[in-house]
Design a protein around this motif. Structure first.
Motif, PDB file in Angstrom:
ATOM      1  N   LEU A 164      -0.525  -9.164  11.402  1.00 31.55           N
ATOM      2  CA  LEU A 164      -1.592  -9.777  11.138  1.00 31.55           C
ATOM      3  C   LEU A 164      -2.504  -9.572   9.799  1.00 31.55           C
ATOM      4  O   LEU A 164      -3.162 -10.673   9.414  1.00 31.55           O
ATOM      5  CB  LEU A 164      -2.079 -10.308  12.547  1.00 31.55           C
ATOM      6  CG  LEU A 164      -1.041 -11.037  13.600  1.00 31.55           C
ATOM      7  CD1 LEU A 164      -2.560 -11.154  14.775  1.00 31.55           C
ATOM      8  CD2 LEU A 164      -1.074 -12.464  12.654  1.00 31.55           C
ATOM      9  N   SER A 165      -2.821  -8.681   9.815  1.00 31.31           N
ATOM     10  CA  SER A 165      -3.482  -7.732   8.486  1.00 31.31           C
ATOM     11  C   SER A 165      -3.159  -7.490   7.837  1.00 31.31           C
ATOM     12  O   SER A 165      -3.556  -7.288   6.466  1.00 31.31           O
ATOM     13  CB  SER A 165      -4.573  -6.377   9.145  1.00 31.31           C
ATOM     14  OG  SER A 165      -3.052  -5.194   8.934  1.00 31.31           O
ATOM     15  N   GLN A 166      -1.660  -7.437   7.460  1.00 28.82           N
ATOM     16  CA  GLN A 166      -0.684  -7.636   5.989  1.00 28.82           C
ATOM     17  C   GLN A 166      -1.193  -8.656   5.399  1.00 28.82           C
ATOM     18  O   GLN A 166      -1.251  -8.302   4.206  1.00 28.82           O
ATOM     19  CB  GLN A 166       0.583  -7.866   6.445  1.00 28.82           C
ATOM     20  CG  GLN A 166       0.992  -6.712   6.755  1.00 28.82           C
ATOM     21  CD  GLN A 166       2.746  -6.461   7.021  1.00 28.82           C
ATOM     22  OE1 GLN A 166       3.095  -6.780   6.263  1.00 28.82           O
ATOM     23  NE2 GLN A 166       2.904  -5.777   8.098  1.00 28.82           N
ATOM     24  N   PRO A 167      -1.600 -10.499   5.241  1.00 33.36           N
ATOM     25  CA  PRO A 167      -2.181 -10.867   4.138  1.00 33.36           C
ATOM     26  C   PRO A 167      -3.778 -10.760   3.406  1.00 33.36           C
ATOM     27  O   PRO A 167      -3.511 -10.484   2.429  1.00 33.36           O
ATOM     28  CB  PRO A 167      -2.620 -12.356   5.437  1.00 33.36           C
ATOM     29  CG  PRO A 167      -1.296 -12.449   6.258  1.00 33.36           C
ATOM     30  CD  PRO A 167      -1.393 -10.642   6.644  1.00 33.36           C
ATOM     31  N   GLY A 168      -4.047  -9.997   4.007  1.00 29.31           N
ATOM     32  CA  GLY A 168      -5.080  -8.995   3.660  1.00 29.31           C
ATOM     33  C   GLY A 168      -4.721  -8.737   2.542  1.00 29.31           C
ATOM     34  O   GLY A 168      -4.977  -8.060   1.333  1.00 29.31           O
ATOM     35  N   VAL A 169      -3.732  -7.055   2.834  1.00 32.22           N
ATOM     36  CA  VAL A 169      -3.587  -6.926   1.895  1.00 32.22           C
ATOM     37  C   VAL A 169      -2.845  -6.782   1.113  1.00 32.22           C
ATOM     38  O   VAL A 169      -2.730  -6.584  -0.077  1.00 32.22           O
ATOM     39  CB  VAL A 169      -2.843  -5.317   2.310  1.00 32.22           C
ATOM     40  CG1 VAL A 169      -2.174  -4.470   1.500  1.00 32.22           C
ATOM     41  CG2 VAL A 169      -3.610  -4.612   3.803  1.00 32.22           C
ATOM     42  N   ALA A 170      -1.873  -7.978   1.221  1.00 28.92           N
ATOM     43  CA  ALA A 170      -1.127  -8.394   0.274  1.00 28.92           C
ATOM     44  C   ALA A 170      -2.384  -9.504  -0.959  1.00 28.92           C
ATOM     45  O   ALA A 170      -1.525  -9.108  -1.327  1.00 28.92           O
ATOM     46  CB  ALA A 170      -0.148  -9.470   0.338  1.00 28.92           C
ATOM     47  N   GLY A 221       1.047   9.806  11.273  1.00 30.22           N
ATOM     48  CA  GLY A 221       1.857   9.463  11.397  1.00 30.22           C
ATOM     49  C   GLY A 221       1.010   7.663  10.852  1.00 30.22           C
ATOM     50  O   GLY A 221       1.425   7.239  10.675  1.00 30.22           O
ATOM     51  N   ALA A 222      -0.245   7.251  11.498  1.00 28.11           N
ATOM     52  CA  ALA A 222      -0.970   6.553  10.152  1.00 28.11           C
ATOM     53  C   ALA A 222      -0.707   5.933   9.216  1.00 28.11           C
ATOM     54  O   ALA A 222      -0.640   4.912   8.401  1.00 28.11           O
ATOM     55  CB  ALA A 222      -3.015   5.831  10.923  1.00 28.11           C
ATOM     56  N   ASP A 223      -1.035   7.150   8.201  1.00 24.02           N
ATOM     57  CA  ASP A 223      -0.593   7.557   6.705  1.00 24.02           C
ATOM     58  C   ASP A 223       0.415   6.970   6.297  1.00 24.02           C
ATOM     59  O   ASP A 223       0.448   6.200   5.665  1.00 24.02           O
ATOM     60  CB  ASP A 223      -0.707   8.659   6.401  1.00 24.02           C
ATOM     61  CG  ASP A 223      -0.943   8.739   4.787  1.00 24.02           C
ATOM     62  OD1 ASP A 223      -2.222   8.572   3.648  1.00 24.02           O
ATOM     63  OD2 ASP A 223      -0.290   9.211   4.010  1.00 24.02           O
ATOM     64  N   GLY A 224       1.612   7.354   6.984  1.00 27.36           N
ATOM     65  CA  GLY A 224       2.782   6.895   6.465  1.00 27.36           C
ATOM     66  C   GLY A 224       3.395   5.542   6.974  1.00 27.36           C
ATOM     67  O   GLY A 224       4.103   4.860   6.780  1.00 27.36           O
ATOM     68  N   VAL A 225       2.427   4.851   7.918  1.00 30.13           N
ATOM     69  CA  VAL A 225       2.745   3.630   8.243  1.00 30.13           C
ATOM     70  C   VAL A 225       2.086   2.394   7.447  1.00 30.13           C
ATOM     71  O   VAL A 225       2.644   1.826   6.316  1.00 30.13           O
ATOM     72  CB  VAL A 225       2.121   3.061  10.151  1.00 30.13           C
ATOM     73  CG1 VAL A 225       1.809   1.590   9.783  1.00 30.13           C
ATOM     74  CG2 VAL A 225       2.739   3.775  10.570  1.00 30.13           C
ATOM     75  N   VAL A 226       0.558   3.302   6.254  1.00 27.22           N
ATOM     76  CA  VAL A 226       0.311   2.672   5.223  1.00 27.22           C
ATOM     77  C   VAL A 226       1.153   2.557   4.407  1.00 27.22           C
ATOM     78  O   VAL A 226       1.073   1.756   3.722  1.00 27.22           O
ATOM     79  CB  VAL A 226      -1.277   3.093   5.553  1.00 27.22           C
ATOM     80  CG1 VAL A 226      -2.135   2.520   4.599  1.00 27.22           C
ATOM     81  CG2 VAL A 226      -1.962   2.738   6.084  1.00 27.22           C
ATOM     82  N   GLY A 227       1.518   3.705   4.282  1.00 31.60           N
ATOM     83  CA  GLY A 227       2.330   3.898   3.312  1.00 31.60           C
ATOM     84  C   GLY A 227       3.788   2.718   2.826  1.00 31.60           C
ATOM     85  O   GLY A 227       3.787   2.418   1.690  1.00 31.60           O
ATOM     86  N   GLY A 228       4.221   2.869   4.502  1.00 32.11           N
ATOM     87  CA  GLY A 228       5.109   1.652   4.264  1.00 32.11           C
ATOM     88  C   GLY A 228       4.774   0.066   4.093  1.00 32.11           C
ATOM     89  O   GLY A 228       5.316  -0.088   3.657  1.00 32.11           O
ATOM     90  N   MET A 229       3.246   0.097   5.134  1.00 30.65           N
ATOM     91  CA  MET A 229       2.680  -1.305   3.981  1.00 30.65           C
ATOM     92  C   MET A 229       3.005  -1.978   2.727  1.00 30.65           C
ATOM     93  O   MET A 229       3.169  -2.543   2.241  1.00 30.65           O
ATOM     94  CB  MET A 229       1.747  -1.926   5.117  1.00 30.65           C
ATOM     95  CG  MET A 229       1.300  -2.941   4.613  1.00 30.65           C
ATOM     96  SD  MET A 229      -0.470  -3.738   5.589  1.00 30.65           S
ATOM     97  CE  MET A 229       0.067  -2.959   6.292  1.00 30.65           C
ATOM     98  N   ILE A 230       2.255  -0.701   1.967  1.00 29.69           N
ATOM     99  CA  ILE A 230       2.139  -0.901   0.156  1.00 29.69           C
ATOM    100  C   ILE A 230       3.775  -1.444   0.116  1.00 29.69           C
ATOM    101  O   ILE A 230       3.303  -1.860  -0.880  1.00 29.69           O
ATOM    102  CB  ILE A 230       1.959   0.232   0.106  1.00 29.69           C
ATOM    103  CG1 ILE A 230      -0.333   0.633   0.923  1.00 29.69           C
ATOM    104  CG2 ILE A 230       1.779   0.513  -1.547  1.00 29.69           C
ATOM    105  CD1 ILE A 230      -0.790   1.464   0.636  1.00 29.69           C
TER     106      ILE A 230
END
Length: 298
Positions: A164-170, A221-230
């Motif tokens: 649900l937070s991905q639309p903001g990043v996109a 772990g969180a850094d990896g998830v953020v990188g994957g989202m990007i």
């Protein structure tokens, strides 16, 4: 659909609203979109069936007020943007300000609503006014809360790692690409959950703080998830993972990086099933010194 396809700016003709007009014009201009400026006139109509002349006088006063407001808004927009009268649309509404603005946003199918940081209350305080807060909460599209700030061409997007937070990043990635700005995506690593504090301290215990090794594992772990989202979103961005509660981390990072725009999503949730970028989004809007773009998570 581009963010600037149909831009609606809410103005009360205050200095705070001038920044909203200027920013709204920039977004519409970049997209070649429609630019609409709305001003709401306070409606005072008496219910006096025994004195119809009083109702007629009120109606005439309202019509006169709307006419004067339309001229004032047109002159203000032309002065601030350099646009001719044909380059934008003025909407003058009466009644409750927030309801009127939200109604116009739906009517024109706005892709972006822009409001000043002091809201439309005229109250000289740092917090958002009630009207602006309700626009942020209930508008069907993204809302930009405009604040004057030196242009640094730096944007900060916040994520709680949920879908649900991905639309903001996109959306932040889209805006950064359009503006040629540097984007940083930040995640707050809250290592002291509220339940741990609540269950131990009242009974004489100490807050449960994870050991440093576990915190580092969580950070990696969180850094990896953020990188994957990007990567999934196909955007270009740096990333940060910082310890602390979400609102504090976002506000502090915005100041450290000297960004001119923060992008947050509403209705983001953590694994603890609590609002992380909902109430937090409102705290960020109130607390940062730059403009904030609030994206919708549907």
């Amino acid at each position: 659909m581009a963010l600037g396809d149909v831009v609606l700016v809410a103005t009360d003709l205050s200095d705070s609203a001038d920044e909203a007009i200027k920013l709204g014009h920039e977004y519409a201009k970049r997209a070649g979109g429609k630019f609409v400026v709305c001003h709401v006139v306070h409606e005072v109509l008496r219910s006096a069936p025994l004195f119809p002349q009083a109702i007629q006088a009120d109606m005439e006063a309202l019509i006169h007020a709307e006419s004067r407001a339309a001229a004032a808004v047109e002159d203000r927009v032309k002065d601030l943007t350099g646009l001719p009268s044909s380059g934008f649309e003025v909407r003058i509404e009466s009644g409750g300000a927030d309801a009127a603005i939200l109604r116009v946003a739906e009517d024109v199918s706005a892709t972006l609503v822009v409001t000043g940081s002091r809201g439309l209350t005229g109250i000289a305080r740092l917090l958002l006014g009630n009207v602006a807060e309700r626009i942020v909460r209930y508008a069907h599209c993204p809302v930009l809360v405009a604040r004057p700030h030196a242009r640094s061409k730096k944007i900060l997007a916040a994520t709680d790692l949920s879908e649900l937070s991905q639309p903001g990043v996109a959306l932040a990635g889209q805006v950064a690409a359009e503006q040629g700005a540097a984007l940083t995506v930040v995640h707050a690593l809250d290592v002291l959950p509220a339940p741990a504090l609540g269950f131990t301290v009242p009974f004489g215990g100490a807050p449960i703080i994870p050991p440093p090794e576990l915190i580092e594992q969580m950070r990696v772990g969180a850094d990896g998830v953020v990188g994957g989202m990007i990567d999934r979103l196909g955007i270009k961005a740096d990333r940060r993972v910082s310890e602390g509660d979400a609102a504090t981390v976002v506000i502090r990072t915005a100041e450290e990086l000297d960004v001119d725009l923060v992008v947050v999503s509403t209705h983001g949730r953590t694994g603890l099933a609590r609002v992380a970028l909902g109430s937090v989004a409102e705290k960020v809007v109130r607390g940062v010194q730059c403009s904030v773009l609030v994206a919708r998570s549907h």
